[in-house]
Scaffold this motif. Structure first.
Motif, PDB file in Angstrom:
ATOM      1  N   MET A 199      33.958  -5.750  28.893  1.00 20.71           N
ATOM      2  CA  MET A 199      33.743  -6.112  30.292  1.00 20.71           C
ATOM      3  C   MET A 199      33.456  -4.819  31.038  1.00 20.71           C
ATOM      4  SD  MET A 199      36.559  -8.280  32.451  1.00 20.71           S
ATOM      5  CE  MET A 199      36.489  -9.798  31.543  1.00 20.71           C
ATOM      6  N   VAL A 200      32.425  -4.802  31.872  1.00 21.49           N
ATOM      7  CA  VAL A 200      32.087  -3.583  32.607  1.00 21.49           C
ATOM      8  C   VAL A 200      32.227  -3.858  34.100  1.00 21.49           C
ATOM      9  CG1 VAL A 200      30.261  -1.914  33.140  1.00 21.49           C
ATOM     10  CG2 VAL A 200      30.489  -2.799  30.817  1.00 21.49           C
ATOM     11  N   VAL A 201      33.086  -3.082  34.770  1.00 21.89           N
ATOM     12  CA  VAL A 201      33.188  -3.192  36.223  1.00 21.89           C
ATOM     13  C   VAL A 201      32.429  -2.004  36.796  1.00 21.89           C
ATOM     14  CG1 VAL A 201      34.705  -3.435  38.210  1.00 21.89           C
ATOM     15  CG2 VAL A 201      35.495  -4.189  35.952  1.00 21.89           C
ATOM     16  N   GLY A 202      31.270  -2.295  37.367  1.00 21.17           N
ATOM     17  CA  GLY A 202      30.427  -1.227  37.889  1.00 21.17           C
ATOM     18  C   GLY A 202      30.050  -1.535  39.320  1.00 21.17           C
ATOM     19  N   ASN A 203      29.032  -0.869  39.815  1.00 18.01           N
ATOM     20  CA  ASN A 203      28.591  -1.180  41.171  1.00 18.01           C
ATOM     21  C   ASN A 203      27.085  -1.345  41.199  1.00 18.01           C
ATOM     22  OD1 ASN A 203      27.364   1.409  41.469  1.00 18.01           O
ATOM     23  ND2 ASN A 203      29.395   2.258  41.885  1.00 18.01           N
ATOM     24  N   ILE A 204      26.644  -1.758  42.360  1.00 18.34           N
ATOM     25  CA  ILE A 204      25.248  -2.120  42.544  1.00 18.34           C
ATOM     26  C   ILE A 204      24.319  -0.945  42.211  1.00 18.34           C
ATOM     27  CG2 ILE A 204      25.146  -1.543  45.026  1.00 18.34           C
ATOM     28  CD1 ILE A 204      24.113  -4.921  43.675  1.00 18.34           C
ATOM     29  N   ASP A 205      24.817   0.307  42.389  1.00 17.52           N
ATOM     30  CA  ASP A 205      23.968   1.474  42.148  1.00 17.52           C
ATOM     31  C   ASP A 205      23.871   1.870  40.684  1.00 17.52           C
ATOM     32  OD1 ASP A 205      23.534   1.788  44.879  1.00 17.52           O
ATOM     33  OD2 ASP A 205      25.362   2.984  45.115  1.00 17.52           O
ATOM     34  N   ASN A 206      24.872   1.497  39.860  1.00 17.53           N
ATOM     35  CA  ASN A 206      24.842   2.010  38.488  1.00 17.53           C
ATOM     36  C   ASN A 206      24.794   0.945  37.398  1.00 17.53           C
ATOM     37  OD1 ASN A 206      27.419   0.999  38.063  1.00 17.53           O
ATOM     38  ND2 ASN A 206      28.450   2.950  38.215  1.00 17.53           N
TER      39      ASN A 206
END
Length: 334
Positions: free
Chosen positions: A56-63
């Motif tokens: 599971m990857v918790v990232g953000n809109i930029d990356n």
């Protein structure tokens, strides 16, 4: 021991401001290819691929597109959680827990650390999973090798946590090492999703409620901006670890560095044969011939739009440059 489903949760939110100008908002440090030709993010995925059933990857809109590129390269199926704005680790970890079954064991790791001695690492994970199965929230402490001031510390008695300490000054750091019962706080955790959420609900109810609301309204893993802005931006340490009665620490001796500063990057690059001159000066980011005269232990960092020259021991101060550029709203951070 009964088989539990293990999910590896990778937190990719950070920008790594102390590694500017290499690390930028568009290319944070976990995606840079200066580490043995692989990015730290890719190494994180690889290292845990045999230990977990799910990613599971918790990232953000930029990356999130950068994570996607790496995971597609290795054909890894994963659950994608995309924050519209960074809300610190309590919210990021809450989203991962809400996205899981209550009984699932989550192993939560940052995506920008370097880890060696895989046998010891795997032993630590196994020990943590066993404690998590029994309902504990486990934090990973690393036996310190030096009085480092760039890390937080865990004071412990056996596998019980006595206290969490902020990054110390040099005097306190030496004191911690002398006492012998202090560990570096690695920022890695292991727990059952349901247990973490119960504790979050007790100790940080506002984070719990508002993260839940944002998660329930996600679309394809994308979280709404307005709802996210409502979530208090606090760390998981502050929200849960420092308050809950269910915390255990696993003490480990695998090699570990959060590569949070050019000094730690320098130390790591030396171990993989990166060149330095006879005065300990190092060049990062260019193969151009670079001569250093009259200086030692100096790092020259080259990028297309900005250069940085620093004495190694001042590497914590890079964030002052970053903050000044941020105040000026500079394009050099993008």
């Amino acid at each position: 021991m009964e088989k539990h489903s293990i999910t590896h949760v990778i937190l990719t939110g950070g920008v790594g401001s102390r590694l500017w100008p290499l690390s930028r908002k568009s290319q944070p440090k976990q995606y840079l290819d200066i580490f043995d030709g692989k990015s730290l993010f890719e190494m994180t995925v690889d290292r845990n691929s045999t230990l977990a059933d799910k990613v599971m990857v918790v990232g953000n809109i930029d990356n999130c597109h950068l994570s996607k590129k790496v995971l597609e390269k290795s054909n890894t199926k994963y659950v994608d959680i995309i924050e519209s704005t960074p809300r610190n680790t309590a919210a990021a970890i809450a989203f991962a827990a809400f996205a899981s079954e209550p009984d699932e064991i989550l192993v939560v790791t940052p995506s920008d650390h370097i880890i060696g001695e895989m046998e010891r690492y795997e032993e630590a994970i196994q020990e943590a999973v066993e404690k998590a199965v029994n309902g504990y929230i486990v934090t990973f402490g690393i036996v310190p090798t030096k009085p480092e001031t760039g890390y937080g510390y865990i004071e412990r008695k056996g596998d019980n946590v006595v206290s969490f300490r902020e990054k110390p000054n040099q005097v306190s750091a030496r004191d911690f090492i002398a006492k012998g019962n202090f560990l570096w706080n690695s920022g890695m955790f292991c727990f059952k999703a349901g247990v973490l959420l119960e504790e979050l609900k007790i100790y940080a109810p506002e984070v719990y409620e508002k993260s839940k609301l944002a998660w329930e309204n996600n679309s394809d893993g994308n979280l709404d901006l307005a709802m996210s802005m409502d979530i208090p931006s606090i760390s998981i340490d502050y929200a849960v670890m420092e308050r809950s009665k269910k915390i255990k620490v696993v003490s480990s001796q695998f090699e570990w560095s959060d590569l949070g500063s050019f000094e730690s990057v320098y130390d790591y690059l030396i171990t993989i044969g990166h060149p330095v001159d006879e005065n300990g000066n190092m060049v990062i980011g260019t193969n151009n011939y670079t001569a250093f005269i009259g200086v030692k232990d100096t790092i020259f960092v080259h990028t297309d739009t900005a250069n940085l020259i620093l004495k190694k021991e001042f590497s914590q101060d890079v964030k002052n440059v970053y903050n000044a550029l941020e105040r000026d709203n500079s394009d050099l951070l993008n």
